[in-house]
Enzyme design. Structure first.
Site, PDB file in Angstrom:
ATOM      1  N   ASP A   1     -17.365   7.148  11.015  1.00  0.00           N
ATOM      2  CA  ASP A   1     -17.447   7.117   9.559  1.00  0.00           C
ATOM      3  C   ASP A   1     -17.456   5.693   9.015  1.00  0.00           C
ATOM      4  O   ASP A   1     -17.976   5.444   7.925  1.00  0.00           O
ATOM      5  CB  ASP A   1     -16.265   7.877   8.957  1.00  0.00           C
ATOM      6  CG  ASP A   1     -16.285   9.346   9.335  1.00  0.00           C
ATOM      7  OD1 ASP A   1     -17.360   9.836   9.722  1.00  0.00           O
ATOM      8  OD2 ASP A   1     -15.224  10.005   9.254  1.00  0.00           O
TER       9      ASP A   1
ATOM     10  N   ASN B   1     -15.198   5.867  -0.559  1.00  0.00           N
ATOM     11  CA  ASN B   1     -14.027   6.709  -0.308  1.00  0.00           C
ATOM     12  C   ASN B   1     -12.994   6.611  -1.428  1.00  0.00           C
ATOM     13  O   ASN B   1     -12.804   7.553  -2.177  1.00  0.00           O
ATOM     14  CB  ASN B   1     -13.375   6.338   1.026  1.00  0.00           C
ATOM     15  CG  ASN B   1     -13.854   7.226   2.161  1.00  0.00           C
ATOM     16  OD1 ASN B   1     -14.580   8.194   1.953  1.00  0.00           O
ATOM     17  ND2 ASN B   1     -13.466   6.891   3.377  1.00  0.00           N
TER      18      ASN B   1
ATOM     19  N   THR C   1     -11.073  13.818   1.525  1.00  0.00           N
ATOM     20  CA  THR C   1     -10.719  14.232   2.884  1.00  0.00           C
ATOM     21  C   THR C   1     -10.236  13.055   3.727  1.00  0.00           C
ATOM     22  O   THR C   1     -10.064  13.201   4.936  1.00  0.00           O
ATOM     23  CB  THR C   1     -11.929  14.887   3.568  1.00  0.00           C
ATOM     24  OG1 THR C   1     -13.056  14.005   3.487  1.00  0.00           O
ATOM     25  CG2 THR C   1     -12.288  16.196   2.892  1.00  0.00           C
ATOM     26  N   ALA C   2     -10.027  11.895   3.100  1.00  0.00           N
ATOM     27  CA  ALA C   2      -9.574  10.709   3.830  1.00  0.00           C
ATOM     28  C   ALA C   2      -8.103  10.439   3.515  1.00  0.00           C
ATOM     29  O   ALA C   2      -7.247  11.273   3.779  1.00  0.00           O
ATOM     30  CB  ALA C   2     -10.469   9.522   3.474  1.00  0.00           C
ATOM     31  N   TYR C   3      -7.805   9.293   2.929  1.00  0.00           N
ATOM     32  CA  TYR C   3      -6.423   8.920   2.637  1.00  0.00           C
ATOM     33  C   TYR C   3      -5.778   9.907   1.661  1.00  0.00           C
ATOM     34  O   TYR C   3      -4.594  10.233   1.776  1.00  0.00           O
ATOM     35  CB  TYR C   3      -6.408   7.502   2.060  1.00  0.00           C
ATOM     36  CG  TYR C   3      -5.048   6.848   1.991  1.00  0.00           C
ATOM     37  CD1 TYR C   3      -3.911   7.469   2.482  1.00  0.00           C
ATOM     38  CD2 TYR C   3      -4.907   5.573   1.442  1.00  0.00           C
ATOM     39  CE1 TYR C   3      -2.672   6.862   2.418  1.00  0.00           C
ATOM     40  CE2 TYR C   3      -3.667   4.957   1.375  1.00  0.00           C
ATOM     41  CZ  TYR C   3      -2.559   5.600   1.864  1.00  0.00           C
ATOM     42  OH  TYR C   3      -1.328   5.007   1.806  1.00  0.00           O
ATOM     43  N   ALA C   4      -6.550  10.410   0.697  1.00  0.00           N
ATOM     44  CA  ALA C   4      -5.996  11.333  -0.296  1.00  0.00           C
ATOM     45  C   ALA C   4      -5.501  12.616   0.363  1.00  0.00           C
ATOM     46  O   ALA C   4      -4.460  13.163  -0.019  1.00  0.00           O
ATOM     47  CB  ALA C   4      -7.050  11.646  -1.356  1.00  0.00           C
TER      48      ALA C   4
END
Length: 498
Positions: free
Chosen positions: A231, A320, A361-364
């Site tokens: 990614d 992102n 769908t990453a840090y959050a």
């Protein structure tokens, strides 16, 4: 005509309104005699907006005819003692500018935010605003098409990964020899010692075109992007293009592969299909982040109607998220959050995450937020370890403007990073403004938007993966077999007693 940025379009719209006031309304005296408004109940700004709306819609099939009491803007100007109508227009225009800057002026405009239906019943309708003219089609119908055959392709590979070298050489050689395309690579790629030892790469090395990140501008030079890796390669491609981004085809050669749906096994067939225009697209929205330092004057240069709009030097587009945290300080961060100029809340905790649907769908997601499909026009605001049990993540419309600043009573400063890059400190009095950019990242789908996204949830995050519950038939069989065993054991016990 090139697309304009959010601030430039708003400034251009105001400039055109001002020109229309000075040169349009003043020259249409007959128009003013036919359309009048009642003086009572309308402010000067309201009457001016109504006059402009009528002037703009004079060719519309549904003209608004009103003759309430014969009191027009001219009558108001004379009653207020204004020297001429242009002075009143300037005063009203300045009032409108002050209102917009205070956050009450509607500034909603986003590439991914669909405009609502204008008509409500026989009489009601939404006020037309030239800043809300952009509409999108059904996301499921977004398909890739080429105005002309793509000629230049940018190949981005994962750095410091020996497993990507062989696919990289194979792909670059195929694009050069079979498709006769101009291949761009980063200049640092040619410095790889292991890559230069490959005999196949030595034969095609001189045919590659190189660039340096931060020095060379790739705007309008690349037709197509191919990413080899994880990614991070797609995030890097987004960072390279701070305006319009070419279509991106990402191959999964990394660890997670949440944004890379293609497999490299049959890359020739897949690439040929994409180059022929047979592919679905996912428009992944980005956030436009502008940092304002204390003491700096906000200079929003006015743009001519035929000029190309360039983003501000301090603006950064992220795919992102943008993260505001407390950095190395041992104290809680104290961050004020504003929405379209209105104070919303203060964040007391480790920090705040402002993410796109792609970044949900990453840090959050790790911070407890919901996962949003990338085609949903929204901005997600997620606190990081908030010191409040009721502070839950929220989703706001894509067209709003978020302002994040360090609270005056905060014990420490804050730090901000953009997609994990360009980390910098926010001092007291500094602010960060975040809006949805008009330049999304067009990602090519391996199958379609729905299949790719849910496949990535299952493969990358093991979303809703568990052992399946047994069906009723299996349960009845187990129950029956258990009862038979019990009867047999009882009979054996009786025989044993005898």
């Amino acid at each position: 005509m090139a697309c304009l940025s959010d601030i430039d379009l708003a400034t251009l719209h105001e400039h055109r309104l001002e020109q229309r006031w000075h040169y349009g309304l003043a020259n249409h005296s007959n128009y003013h005699h036919d359309h009048h408004y009642h003086q009572e109940g309308f402010s000067a700004m309201t009457r001016l907006c109504l006059e402009r709306s009528l002037h703009k819609q004079n060719t519309d099939s549904r003209k608004i005819h009103s003759d309430l009491n014969g009191n027009s803007l001219n009558a108001f100007a004379s009653s207020e003692g204004v020297a001429n109508k242009s002075d009143l227009g300037n005063n009203c225009f300045a009032s409108g500018m002050q209102r917009r800057r205070s956050g009450t002026w509607p500034r909603t405009r986003s590439l991914n935010a669909p405009s609502p239906f204008q008509q409500f019943g026989p009489c009601g309708r939404i006020m037309k605003n030239s800043a809300m003219v952009m509409q999108i089609q059904d996301p499921a119908s977004q398909r890739l098409t080429w105005y002309k055959p793509p000629l230049t392709v940018l190949v981005i590979k994962k750095v410091s990964d020996a497993s990507v070298l062989a696919p990289f050489v194979q792909l670059v050689g195929w694009l050069l020899q079979e498709k006769n395309m101009v291949v761009w690579v980063e200049s640092a790629v040619l410095e790889d010692v292991h890559l230069n030892e490959d005999a196949k790469f030595k034969a095609i090395r001189e045919k590659l075109v190189t660039f340096k990140d931060g020095r060379d501008d790739l705007t309008d030079r690349i037709d197509f992007i191919v990413c080899l890796g994880g990614d991070g390669t797609l995030l890097y491609a987004s960072q390279l293009f701070q305006q319009s981004v070419p279509p991106v085809m990402a191959f999964h050669l990394g660890s997670l592969g949440f944004l890379t749906p293609f497999r490299f096994d049959n890359f020739e067939e897949q690439l040929t299909s994409v180059l022929e225009g047979h592919a679905a697209l996912t428009l992944r929205s980005r956030l436009r982040c502008v940092t304002h330092r204390k003491g700096e004057k906000r200079q929003e240069a006015k743009v001519e109607a035929n000029a190309d709009a360039r983003p501000a030097a301090s603006s950064i587009l992220v795919l992102n998220e943008v993260v505001i945290d407390r950095g190395p300080s041992p104290y809680l961060s104290n961050i004020d959050l504003f929405l379209d100029g209105k104070y919303i809340t203060s964040v007391q905790g480790d920090g705040l995450i402002v993410s796109t649907p792609t970044g949900s769908t990453a840090y959050a997601a790790a911070a407890g937020a919901s996962m949003i499909h990338p085609s949903v026009p929204a901005i997600m605001v997620t606190p990081i370890c908030p010191h409040s049990l009721s502070f839950r993540p929220i989703v706001v419309p894509a067209g709003v403007e978020l302002k994040v600043s360090v609270s005056p009573e905060s014990r420490n400063t804050s730090w901000v990073s953009f997609d994990g890059r360009n980390r910098q400190e926010l001092f007291h009095g500094d602010s960060l403004r975040v809006t949805t950019s008009i330049y999304p990242v067009p990602c090519i789908c391996a199958q379609d938007q729905i299949s790719d996204w849910f496949a990535s949830l299952a493969d990358g995050l093991h979303w809703n993966v568990r052992k399946r519950q047994k069906c009723l038939d299996e349960l009845s069989d187990l129950t029956a077999s258990g009862s038979e065993d019990t009867l047999d054991e009882m009979e054996n016990l009786k025989l044993y007693d005898i």
